[in-house]
Design a protein around this motif. Sequence first.
Motif, PDB file in Angstrom:
ATOM      1  N   UNK A 187       0.835  -1.217   0.000  1.00 51.36           N
ATOM      2  CA  UNK A 187       0.000   0.000   0.000  1.00 51.36           C
ATOM      3  C   UNK A 187       0.863   1.256   0.000  1.00 51.36           C
ATOM      4  N   UNK A 188       1.952   1.223   0.791  1.00 50.28           N
ATOM      5  CA  UNK A 188       2.835   2.381   0.835  1.00 50.28           C
ATOM      6  C   UNK A 188       3.490   2.620  -0.525  1.00 50.28           C
ATOM      7  N   UNK A 189       3.876   1.562  -1.206  1.00 47.76           N
ATOM      8  CA  UNK A 189       4.472   1.702  -2.536  1.00 47.76           C
ATOM      9  C   UNK A 189       3.458   2.234  -3.539  1.00 47.76           C
ATOM     10  N   UNK A 190       2.218   1.739  -3.438  1.00 46.67           N
ATOM     11  CA  UNK A 190       1.175   2.226  -4.345  1.00 46.67           C
ATOM     12  C   UNK A 190       0.954   3.716  -4.154  1.00 46.67           C
ATOM     13  N   UNK A 191       0.932   4.182  -2.892  1.00 43.66           N
ATOM     14  CA  UNK A 191       0.781   5.615  -2.619  1.00 43.66           C
ATOM     15  C   UNK A 191       1.962   6.409  -3.170  1.00 43.66           C
ATOM     16  N   UNK A 192       3.153   5.882  -2.971  1.00 42.99           N
ATOM     17  CA  UNK A 192       4.346   6.602  -3.411  1.00 42.99           C
ATOM     18  C   UNK A 192       4.373   6.780  -4.921  1.00 42.99           C
ATOM     19  N   UNK A 193       3.901   5.777  -5.649  1.00 36.58           N
ATOM     20  CA  UNK A 193       3.943   5.843  -7.108  1.00 36.58           C
ATOM     21  C   UNK A 193       2.633   6.349  -7.712  1.00 36.58           C
ATOM     22  N   UNK A 194       1.747   6.904  -6.847  1.00 34.15           N
ATOM     23  CA  UNK A 194       0.564   7.587  -7.345  1.00 34.15           C
ATOM     24  C   UNK A 194      -0.518   6.683  -7.861  1.00 34.15           C
ATOM     25  N   UNK A 195      -0.569   5.434  -7.387  1.00 32.32           N
ATOM     26  CA  UNK A 195      -1.583   4.511  -7.883  1.00 32.32           C
ATOM     27  C   UNK A 195      -2.779   4.425  -6.950  1.00 32.32           C
ATOM     28  N   UNK A 196      -2.823   5.240  -5.892  1.00 30.55           N
ATOM     29  CA  UNK A 196      -3.955   5.208  -4.979  1.00 30.55           C
ATOM     30  C   UNK A 196      -3.668   4.336  -3.787  1.00 30.55           C
ATOM     31  N   UNK A 197      -4.329   4.622  -2.666  1.00 30.52           N
ATOM     32  CA  UNK A 197      -4.027   3.922  -1.419  1.00 30.52           C
ATOM     33  C   UNK A 197      -4.333   2.438  -1.446  1.00 30.52           C
ATOM     34  N   UNK A 198      -5.249   2.006  -2.301  1.00 24.68           N
ATOM     35  CA  UNK A 198      -5.617   0.595  -2.300  1.00 24.68           C
ATOM     36  C   UNK A 198      -5.295  -0.077  -3.622  1.00 24.68           C
TER      37      UNK A 198
END
Length: 330
Positions: free
Chosen positions: A301-312
């Motif tokens: 989830x943290x990686x998704x947030x970092x790369x702008x793909x949304x929290x989920x």
Amino acid sequence: MRASRLVTLLLLLQNRGRMTARQLAEELEVSVRTVYRDVEALGAAGIPLYGDAGHAGGCRLIDGYRTRLTGLTADEAQAAFLAALPGAAAELGLGEALATARLKLRAALPAELPKHAERIQERFLLDAPGWYGDADRTPHLTAAAAAVWARRAVVLRYRRWRAPEEIERRVEPYGLVLKAGRWYLVADGPTGIRSYRIDQILELKSLEEEFTVQDGFDLTRHWSSYLADSRARLHTGEALLRLTPEGARRLGVTSAGDGWTEARVPIESIDHAHGEFLRLGTDIEVMAPAELRDRIAATVRALANRYGAGPAAGVSPGRGAGPGEPVSGR
């Protein structure tokens, strides 16, 4: 020193045939002028040397002459056992002795066998150190080796990973082990027989006290037991995984076919497994333990947030993902 050099020069000519003064000088690490003086000294001593002038000339022994000066010194005999590890021999201060021992061994072989030895040297190489690692600094290796040879006790000031980080203790050095490019001192001390990394020794003081090795101690058997115990201590837990065929291959797990494979594998710790399993990306799903599964899901989830793909993004509750799908979380 000169006597040793004269013997080496003689063995070089016996093993290799004609050599120029320049080649001999490079092998012996002396000047060409010194080589000429040494050749004259050997001739004066009755050694049948012959010199050819000109571009293709050089020094050689009269055909059929073979020296019997092939007995090994103590250092050369020790170095001969490290012949497959010239780097290790050099670290122990036996590099020059190893080179001379090889010459003497070749000189002692029947005429047809040196060619076989040359082919082995040309086609096989043992490179012990691991990849991508700088060599350890081991300033106390020579002193440790001397204590091992002499069976003399030493006092170590040593750095370790747990508190207290620096300790000092008197130990009796039983042997040295080279493992994956790293030196270890096996020694008996107040806490029993232990292994000390040479690069973590901060200070080593040799004592005059001699010691006797425990009855029945065998260095090879001890080291094998030490490795087995270390592996057992490392793998203190277990994880239940689902793996794609590629994930199974990378973890060394037998695959059930083209679909997902379920497997239980030993783990060292939650922290260690977290980093190792993330390397497999979408080829793995951790089913248990729950703490490890939750840690990996939080990282995704943290990686998704970092790369702008949304929290989920890529993380959804429920049953395991299919091959090639994102890892699911809880």
